[in-house]
Design an enzyme around this catalytic site. Structure first.
Site, PDB file in Angstrom:
ATOM      1  N   GLY A 125      57.695 -62.311 -47.747  1.00 37.36           N
ATOM      2  CA  GLY A 125      59.051 -62.970 -46.822  1.00 37.36           C
ATOM      3  C   GLY A 125      59.046 -62.450 -45.341  1.00 37.36           C
ATOM      4  N   SER A 126      60.048 -62.520 -45.403  1.00 40.81           N
ATOM      5  CA  SER A 126      60.714 -62.167 -43.996  1.00 40.81           C
ATOM      6  C   SER A 126      60.721 -60.280 -43.967  1.00 40.81           C
ATOM      7  CB  SER A 126      62.051 -62.205 -43.771  1.00 40.81           C
ATOM      8  OG  SER A 126      63.326 -62.179 -44.420  1.00 40.81           O
ATOM      9  N   GLY A 183      61.990 -57.365 -46.811  1.00 42.19           N
ATOM     10  CA  GLY A 183      61.115 -56.473 -47.129  1.00 42.19           C
ATOM     11  C   GLY A 183      62.889 -54.882 -46.662  1.00 42.19           C
ATOM     12  N   GLU A 191      54.671 -58.276 -48.459  1.00 45.00           N
ATOM     13  CA  GLU A 191      53.513 -59.242 -47.051  1.00 45.00           C
ATOM     14  C   GLU A 191      54.620 -59.809 -46.165  1.00 45.00           C
ATOM     15  OE1 GLU A 191      50.428 -59.314 -46.317  1.00 45.00           O
ATOM     16  OE2 GLU A 191      49.615 -59.052 -48.738  1.00 45.00           O
ATOM     17  N   CYS A 194      52.280 -67.187 -42.161  1.00 41.94           N
ATOM     18  CA  CYS A 194      52.574 -65.225 -41.449  1.00 41.94           C
ATOM     19  C   CYS A 194      51.455 -65.206 -40.740  1.00 41.94           C
ATOM     20  CB  CYS A 194      52.883 -64.687 -42.926  1.00 41.94           C
ATOM     21  SG  CYS A 194      51.631 -64.785 -44.093  1.00 41.94           S
TER      22      CYS A 194
HETATM   23  C1  UN1 Z   1      50.923 -66.906 -45.625  1.00 36.06           C
HETATM   24  O1  UN1 Z   1      51.400 -67.154 -44.896  1.00 36.06           O
HETATM   25  O2  UN1 Z   1      52.165 -65.906 -46.574  1.00 36.06           O
HETATM   26  O3  UN1 Z   1      45.143 -66.476 -44.133  1.00 36.06           O
HETATM   27  C2  UN1 Z   1      49.561 -67.011 -46.447  1.00 36.06           C
HETATM   28  C3  UN1 Z   1      45.943 -67.645 -44.275  1.00 36.06           C
HETATM   29  C4  UN1 Z   1      46.098 -68.067 -45.990  1.00 36.06           C
HETATM   30  C5  UN1 Z   1      47.810 -67.854 -46.037  1.00 36.06           C
HETATM   31  C6  UN1 Z   1      48.738 -67.512 -45.374  1.00 36.06           C
HETATM   32  N1  UN1 Z   1      44.543 -67.476 -46.896  1.00 36.06           N
HETATM   33  O4  UN1 Z   1      46.337 -68.612 -43.009  1.00 36.06           O
END
Ligand code: UN1
Length: 505
Positions: free
Chosen positions: A239-240, A244, A261, A295
């Site tokens: 998440g953000s 975290g 993450e 992300c």
């Molecule tokens: C995410 O955005 O939390 O590499 C994961 C990627 C994907 C996973 C993204 N396999 O864009």
């Protein structure tokens, strides 16, 4: 833009849930599952009470005490069965991902494929989980390490990858002998119900304990109970950065383990030698795909000044061809933003960029939709410098373009942000490519050459440095975070030599 009738979306969600074997008694609960496609309600879901969370952790902990002694290759059976069920229900789960996260079907199916892939990976892993044997300095001694199950793993996942991130954690945790309690995003409760139902069925089919997985639903307060419960040995949270920062110290305070993450602010460097056809395709997918809500989405382009005008022109014309709209419609490549606050955050960022001297080359405006659904055209913004707004992650399709003159300056700009998830370089110059991957190149957890920043395969470790949180999930040896290591020294002689030559007689 023609949006579907909300009732049709409710019906599609209900049918997909039923096909996945989910119990769909109407919770009438306070948690409302919505679809960003129309911004309307899909159904309501019961949120977990404090007692529910406690019960889930207790059950997972009891199941762990049994599961940890099941041989790992046998534990693999439940993950193998889950992989089969996911394959069978790929279209159903993808439908729910499109409904709840707004992804186009191809990307939603890709996300489910990621789940199938990690199941395969984890089944293979169930016959590995290797420890090392080291040379002992003492005669008649063996020195080795053994990897043991850790305990209950708490998984907190985000709306944008509502199923894949859960599966990376769960498939690996289960073969490692852990059990899982999952708190999905409160924006994607239905995909979570479907996944939980499929895993429960997999467990039944292979005779694994039902308690190996529990689903809890709700907002931050429900997640906090996982964070603070000492029975949760590992908390894996996606998440953000804000989340975290709140979670990390609380888990650390009870000496729990954390796998974080968090945000990314991913950049691509485009060198003068870059193959621009390939670059444009790579950039457009990474920056505009998933409406900039990965992300790993590309947010910054650091282009050599000699190719900047041409590249900006070509990206802008590619953006002009992108169809934004109802993700279920043929030819649509960019679906909706998740909600109003995502739209507002995007507008605020664009205002700041303008105030900092940026020029909006194209996009940024709302394109159709309805009062409650937020569709935007991806924005391309030329910036005179890497100002504070460029250093922030805005979870929307904004691509900032900066220029550079020499390669060291490009690397410096690249690394001069607080986040460190994904990165790439477009070049045909091998020296530049290797430098980008070297110790004094990109400081990210993922560094690519001649592909974009998003769309990683499951075989590598996924995660990043700095404010991204340092965690690694998915492939490579990321499984080690889900186990505890014991170092064993075995004396098979009839003498007792001490290490370091110590005499004690
Ligand atoms: C995410 O955005 O939390 O590499 C994961 C990627 C994907 C996973 C993204 N396999 O864009």
């Amino acid at each position: 833009m023609n949006l579907p009738a909300p009732e049709e979306l409710c019906r599609r969600a209900e049918e997909a849930l039923i096909r996945c074997g989910a119990e769909i008694t109407d919770g009438g609960g306070p948690l409302v599952a919505r679809t960003p496609i129309t911004g309307t309600e899909l159904r309501t879901v019961t949120a977990s009470s404090a007692e529910d969370v406690d019960r889930a952790i207790t059950a997972a902990h009891e199941a762990f005490l049994e599961w940890r002694s099941v041989p790992a290759p046998q534990r693999g059976a439940v993950v193998r069965r889950l992989g089969q069920l996911l394959t069978e229900h790929k279209a159903d789960l993808a439908e729910l991902v499109t409904l709840e996260a707004g992804k186009i079907p191809s990307e939603a199916q890709g996300e489910v494929q990621e789940m199938i892939d990690i199941c395969e990976f984890a089944v293979g892993l169930s016959r590995q989980l290797y420890g090392r044997t080291m040379a002992s300095e003492r005669p008649g001694h063996r020195l080795m390490e053994t990897w043991h199950p850790l305990g209950v793993v708490g998984v907190i996942s985000a709306f944008n990858f509502p199923v894949a991130v859960w599966s990376w954690n769960t498939a690996v945790a289960l073969v490692c002998g852990d059990t899982v309690v999952w708190k999905p995003s409160d924006r994607t409760p239905l995909t979570a119900i479907a996944c939980d139902a499929l895993l429960a069925r997999a467990a039944r089919d292979v005779g694994a304990p039902a308690g190996i997985h529990a689903l809890i639903q709700g907002s931050g307060d429900v997640g906090e109970r996982l964070v603070d419960d000492a029975r949760v040995a590992l908390l894996s949270a996606t998440g953000s950065v804000r989340m975290g920062r709140a979670v990390g110290p609380r888990v650390a305070a009870r000496f729990g383990k954390c796998l974080l993450e968090l945000g990314g602010n991913n950049a691509a460097v485009v060198a003068p030698s870059a193959d621009l056809d390939l670059t444009v395709r790579g950039v457009v997918f990474s920056a505009a795909g998933t409406a900039g809500q990965r992300c790993t989405s590309l947010r910054r382009l650091i282009v050599h000044s000699s190719v900047a005008d041409e590249l900006v022109e070509r990206i802008s014309s590619a953006y002009g061809q992108l169809k934004v709209g109802n993700p279920f419609d043929d030819g649509v490549l960019v679906g909706p933003l998740v909600n109003r606050s995502a739209f507002e955050a995007m507008q605020t960022a664009l205002d700041k960029a303008r105030a900092d001297g940026g020029t909006i080359v194209c996009g940024g405006e709302r394109s159709g939709g309805s009062d409650a659904a937020y569709y935007v055209s991806p924005a391309l913004v030329r910036m005179p410098a890497q100002t504070s707004v460029v250093r922030e992650e805005t979870f929307a399709p904004i691509l900032y373009v900066l220029t550079y003159e020499d390669f060291d300056q490009a690397i410096a700009l690249h690394n001069e942000v607080p986040q460190g998830l994904s990165s790439s370089i477009f070049t045909t110059d091998q020296r530049e490519a290797e430098r980008f991957l070297a110790a004094d190149g990109s400081d990210c957890g993922i560094a690519n050459v001649n592909i974009g920043t998003s769309g990683a395969e499951i075989g590598g470790a996924f995660g990043g440095e700095k404010e991204t949180g340092g965690g690694r999930e998915s492939g490579s040896d990321a499984w080690k975070a889900y186990m505890r290591r014991a170092t064993n020294t075995v004396n098979y002689s009839d003498r007792l030599p001490l290490a370091q030559g110590v005499e004690f007689t």
